[in-house]
Motif scaffolding. Sequence first.
Motif, PDB file in Angstrom:
ATOM      1  N   MET A 125       0.974  -1.198   0.206  1.00 50.90           N
ATOM      2  CA  MET A 125      -0.016  -0.132   0.113  1.00 50.90           C
ATOM      3  C   MET A 125       0.803   1.032   0.079  1.00 50.90           C
TER       4      MET A 125
ATOM      5  N   ALA B 113      -3.883   3.514  -0.929  1.00 49.93           N
ATOM      6  CA  ALA B 113      -4.281   2.608  -1.964  1.00 49.93           C
ATOM      7  C   ALA B 113      -3.078   1.720  -2.491  1.00 49.93           C
ATOM      8  N   LYS B 114      -3.489   0.806  -3.097  1.00 50.61           N
ATOM      9  CA  LYS B 114      -2.461  -0.332  -3.745  1.00 50.61           C
ATOM     10  C   LYS B 114      -1.886   0.494  -4.993  1.00 50.61           C
TER      11      LYS B 114
END
Length: 71
Positions: free
Chosen positions: A1, A20-21
């Motif tokens: 992440m 977020a990824k």
Amino acid sequence: MSIYLYPILNDDIAIHKCVAKNREHCADKIKAIYTAEYDVDDTLDFDAFCEDLYDKYGILIGDIYELDEFE
């Protein structure tokens, strides 16, 4: 992440944070936030979504940057 930052202009200017990824996942999270509150089309690509949000509600979302870009 990863941590992403993006500016928002809505009555005032702020920099928001999103975990977020990847950048696309971050854009999807941003779209989810604003489609829950405003009547905007979430099927648009991110740039068109931001343009629609600005045209309808005067909310301007700037470019998404990964925090690591600033190191």
